[in-house]
Design a protein around this motif. Structure first.
Motif, PDB file in Angstrom:
ATOM      1  N   ALA A   1      -8.627  20.411 -10.962  1.00 18.08           N
ATOM      2  CA  ALA A   1      -8.755  21.848 -11.218  1.00 18.08           C
ATOM      3  C   ALA A   1      -8.368  22.173 -12.654  1.00 18.08           C
ATOM      4  O   ALA A   1      -9.016  23.001 -13.322  1.00 18.08           O
ATOM      5  N   ASP A   2      -7.330  21.529 -13.149  1.00 22.58           N
ATOM      6  CA  ASP A   2      -6.908  21.748 -14.534  1.00 22.58           C
ATOM      7  C   ASP A   2      -7.975  21.257 -15.506  1.00 22.58           C
ATOM      8  O   ASP A   2      -8.272  21.913 -16.507  1.00 22.58           O
ATOM      9  N   GLN A   3      -8.577  20.113 -15.201  1.00 24.51           N
ATOM     10  CA  GLN A   3      -9.612  19.582 -16.089  1.00 24.51           C
ATOM     11  C   GLN A   3     -10.822  20.501 -16.115  1.00 24.51           C
ATOM     12  O   GLN A   3     -11.390  20.758 -17.181  1.00 24.51           O
TER      13      GLN A   3
ATOM     14  N   PRO B   1       0.833  -1.207   0.000  1.00 23.11           N
ATOM     15  CA  PRO B   1       0.000   0.000   0.000  1.00 23.11           C
ATOM     16  C   PRO B   1       0.864   1.252   0.000  1.00 23.11           C
ATOM     17  O   PRO B   1       1.967   1.263   0.562  1.00 23.11           O
ATOM     18  N   PRO B   2       0.399   2.317  -0.638  1.00 18.33           N
ATOM     19  CA  PRO B   2       1.152   3.569  -0.612  1.00 18.33           C
ATOM     20  C   PRO B   2       1.317   4.067   0.823  1.00 18.33           C
ATOM     21  O   PRO B   2       0.441   3.877   1.670  1.00 18.33           O
ATOM     22  N   SER B   3       2.442   4.702   1.092  1.00 17.15           N
ATOM     23  CA  SER B   3       2.655   5.296   2.407  1.00 17.15           C
ATOM     24  C   SER B   3       1.717   6.475   2.609  1.00 17.15           C
ATOM     25  O   SER B   3       1.147   7.019   1.649  1.00 17.15           O
ATOM     26  N   ALA B   4       1.564   6.892   3.876  1.00 18.64           N
ATOM     27  CA  ALA B   4       0.707   8.037   4.181  1.00 18.64           C
ATOM     28  C   ALA B   4       1.209   9.293   3.471  1.00 18.64           C
ATOM     29  O   ALA B   4       0.412  10.096   2.957  1.00 18.64           O
ATOM     30  N   ASP B   5       2.531   9.471   3.426  1.00 20.15           N
ATOM     31  CA  ASP B   5       3.089  10.638   2.744  1.00 20.15           C
ATOM     32  C   ASP B   5       2.776  10.608   1.252  1.00 20.15           C
ATOM     33  O   ASP B   5       2.432  11.632   0.659  1.00 20.15           O
ATOM     34  N   ARG B   6       2.917   9.426   0.653  1.00 19.24           N
ATOM     35  CA  ARG B   6       2.627   9.341  -0.780  1.00 19.24           C
ATOM     36  C   ARG B   6       1.146   9.578  -1.049  1.00 19.24           C
ATOM     37  O   ARG B   6       0.783  10.236  -2.034  1.00 19.24           O
ATOM     38  N   LEU B   7       0.263   9.046  -0.211  1.00 18.39           N
ATOM     39  CA  LEU B   7      -1.171   9.265  -0.399  1.00 18.39           C
ATOM     40  C   LEU B   7      -1.512  10.743  -0.323  1.00 18.39           C
ATOM     41  O   LEU B   7      -2.324  11.246  -1.112  1.00 18.39           O
ATOM     42  N   ARG B   8      -0.898  11.466   0.617  1.00 17.33           N
ATOM     43  CA  ARG B   8      -1.149  12.915   0.700  1.00 17.33           C
ATOM     44  C   ARG B   8      -0.664  13.618  -0.561  1.00 17.33           C
ATOM     45  O   ARG B   8      -1.331  14.515  -1.082  1.00 17.33           O
ATOM     46  N   ALA B   9       0.501  13.206  -1.049  1.00 17.33           N
ATOM     47  CA  ALA B   9       1.025  13.808  -2.273  1.00 17.33           C
ATOM     48  C   ALA B   9       0.134  13.474  -3.469  1.00 17.33           C
ATOM     49  O   ALA B   9      -0.104  14.320  -4.348  1.00 17.33           O
ATOM     50  N   MET B  10      -0.372  12.226  -3.515  1.00 19.10           N
ATOM     51  CA  MET B  10      -1.288  11.841  -4.593  1.00 19.10           C
ATOM     52  C   MET B  10      -2.567  12.657  -4.552  1.00 19.10           C
ATOM     53  O   MET B  10      -3.094  13.063  -5.592  1.00 19.10           O
ATOM     54  N   ASP B  11      -3.082  12.902  -3.339  1.00 16.92           N
ATOM     55  CA  ASP B  11      -4.287  13.721  -3.217  1.00 16.92           C
ATOM     56  C   ASP B  11      -4.036  15.133  -3.733  1.00 16.92           C
ATOM     57  O   ASP B  11      -4.896  15.726  -4.407  1.00 16.92           O
ATOM     58  N   ASP B  12      -2.859  15.685  -3.429  1.00 20.54           N
ATOM     59  CA  ASP B  12      -2.515  17.023  -3.936  1.00 20.54           C
ATOM     60  C   ASP B  12      -2.463  17.009  -5.464  1.00 20.54           C
ATOM     61  O   ASP B  12      -2.952  17.931  -6.128  1.00 20.54           O
ATOM     62  N   PHE B  13      -1.849  15.962  -6.017  1.00 18.83           N
ATOM     63  CA  PHE B  13      -1.792  15.835  -7.479  1.00 18.83           C
ATOM     64  C   PHE B  13      -3.185  15.753  -8.080  1.00 18.83           C
ATOM     65  O   PHE B  13      -3.492  16.411  -9.083  1.00 18.83           O
TER      66      PHE B  13
ATOM     67  N   VAL C   1     -15.003  18.981  -4.952  1.00 14.93           N
ATOM     68  CA  VAL C   1     -14.362  17.672  -4.995  1.00 14.93           C
ATOM     69  C   VAL C   1     -13.161  17.691  -4.057  1.00 14.93           C
ATOM     70  O   VAL C   1     -12.254  18.511  -4.213  1.00 14.93           O
ATOM     71  N   ARG C   2     -13.176  16.788  -3.090  1.00 15.48           N
ATOM     72  CA  ARG C   2     -12.072  16.649  -2.137  1.00 15.48           C
ATOM     73  C   ARG C   2     -11.526  15.234  -2.243  1.00 15.48           C
ATOM     74  O   ARG C   2     -12.286  14.271  -2.289  1.00 15.48           O
ATOM     75  N   PHE C   3     -10.211  15.119  -2.302  1.00 17.83           N
ATOM     76  CA  PHE C   3      -9.576  13.806  -2.426  1.00 17.83           C
ATOM     77  C   PHE C   3      -8.990  13.391  -1.090  1.00 17.83           C
ATOM     78  O   PHE C   3      -8.283  14.159  -0.435  1.00 17.83           O
ATOM     79  N   ASP C   4      -9.308  12.163  -0.681  1.00 19.81           N
ATOM     80  CA  ASP C   4      -8.826  11.624   0.585  1.00 19.81           C
ATOM     81  C   ASP C   4      -8.298  10.214   0.327  1.00 19.81           C
ATOM     82  O   ASP C   4      -9.066   9.286   0.111  1.00 19.81           O
TER      83      ASP C   4
ATOM     84  N   ALA D   1      -5.916   9.281 -13.283  1.00 18.31           N
ATOM     85  CA  ALA D   1      -5.054   8.210 -12.796  1.00 18.31           C
ATOM     86  C   ALA D   1      -4.813   8.388 -11.308  1.00 18.31           C
ATOM     87  O   ALA D   1      -4.467   9.473 -10.846  1.00 18.31           O
ATOM     88  N   GLY D   2      -5.025   7.317 -10.539  1.00 18.41           N
ATOM     89  CA  GLY D   2      -4.809   7.360  -9.098  1.00 18.41           C
ATOM     90  C   GLY D   2      -6.072   7.453  -8.286  1.00 18.41           C
ATOM     91  O   GLY D   2      -6.018   7.407  -7.054  1.00 18.41           O
ATOM     92  N   VAL D   3      -7.236   7.561  -8.944  1.00 21.80           N
ATOM     93  CA  VAL D   3      -8.517   7.601  -8.230  1.00 21.80           C
ATOM     94  C   VAL D   3      -8.990   6.177  -7.990  1.00 21.80           C
ATOM     95  O   VAL D   3      -9.081   5.363  -8.915  1.00 21.80           O
ATOM     96  N   PHE D   4      -9.294   5.849  -6.728  1.00 24.41           N
ATOM     97  CA  PHE D   4      -9.765   4.516  -6.374  1.00 24.41           C
ATOM     98  C   PHE D   4     -11.291   4.431  -6.297  1.00 24.41           C
ATOM     99  O   PHE D   4     -11.859   3.349  -6.424  1.00 24.41           O
ATOM    100  N   GLY D   5     -11.957   5.552  -6.059  1.00 17.13           N
ATOM    101  CA  GLY D   5     -13.403   5.563  -5.965  1.00 17.13           C
ATOM    102  C   GLY D   5     -13.913   6.984  -6.038  1.00 17.13           C
ATOM    103  O   GLY D   5     -13.173   7.942  -5.770  1.00 17.13           O
TER     104      GLY D   5
END
Length: 241
Positions: free
Chosen positions: A26-28, A8-20, A42-45, A72-76
């Protein structure tokens, strides 16, 4: 052949993925006139998109769901959105004391704070046909020896265009076996079986989204009539082998 374990992704990576994901969304929105004027937030967690707000018609909500799900990176994609001025009816199955959103209707076999109705999820749901817009089945299916009757009941109760959100431990993670009350092991391919491999005449589901983060599996399913066209191979290839 032994399957390789997913980490599983680390907590730090998940936070970075949410920022991405927030930046990508926003770009879309900035480049799609159909999305720009919609009053949705839309909030990513941890890779799950939580969508709130209001749209004028169901087609706009479907568009938002689809566009988010393609990132890419959205699970649900979990939604609680007003449509045409109507609040959605959202039900948490097996909620215990915790609901996914305050204001959801909570069903559980045991009475507890937050449980609005006591119900055995292995039997009939105390809900009318076509009465619910969204079901949450978060960490529920793994506790049921046979969860297909619950899915059939959710199919009966969901309105056309409604969504069932599933989250369960992935079979290859220790969480799947660490809880002695877990009686089923699940994989993303289990979702494929639910949607494509049930006998004729049983309720049918269309996979809006499905994924795994190495610890949990996720699926967003919508009920379809028996004569609906099957998902295309291209759509299924996004989620399943």
């Amino acid at each position: 052949m032994v399957a390789l374990a997913q980490t599983p992704p680390s907590a730090d990576r998940l936070r970075a993925m949410d920022d991405f994901l927030a930046e990508a969304w926003a770009d879309q929105v900035g480049h799609d006139d159909r999305l720009r004027g919609l009053a949705v937030e839309v909030r990513f967690d941890r890779g799950v998109a939580h969508v709130t707000g209001e749209v004028a018609e169901p087609a706009e909500l479907r568009l938002v769901r689809d566009r988010i799900g393609r990132l890419a990176g959205v699970f649900g994609v979990w939604c609680r959105v007003r449509v045409a001025g109507r609040d959605p009816v959202v039900v948490d199955l097996g909620c215990g004391p915790t609901k996914q959103w305050p204001g959801n209707l909570g069903l559980d076999i045991f009475p507890a704070p937050g449980v609005d109705a006591v119900a055995d999820l292995s039997g009939s749901l105390p809900l009318a046909d076509d009465a619910v817009d969204v079901f949450f089945a978060v960490h529920i299916l793994e506790h049921l020896i046979d969860f297909l009757p619950l899915l059939d009941e959710a199919h009966r109760v969901l309105r056309p265009g409604g969504v069932l959100h599933v989250m369960s431990p992935w079979w290859g993670h220790v969480n799947a076996v660490a809880d002695p009350t877990h009686v089923r092991l699940l994989d993303v391919q289990t979702i494929k079986g639910i949607c494509l491999q049930r006998p004729p005449g049983t309720p049918r589901w269309y996979p809006l989204h499905a994924g795994c983060d190495g610890a949990s599996i996720f699926a967003d399913l919508t009920p379809v009539p028996a004569d609906a066209d099957p998902p295309t191979r291209a759509h299924l290839a996004r989620f399943f082998d």
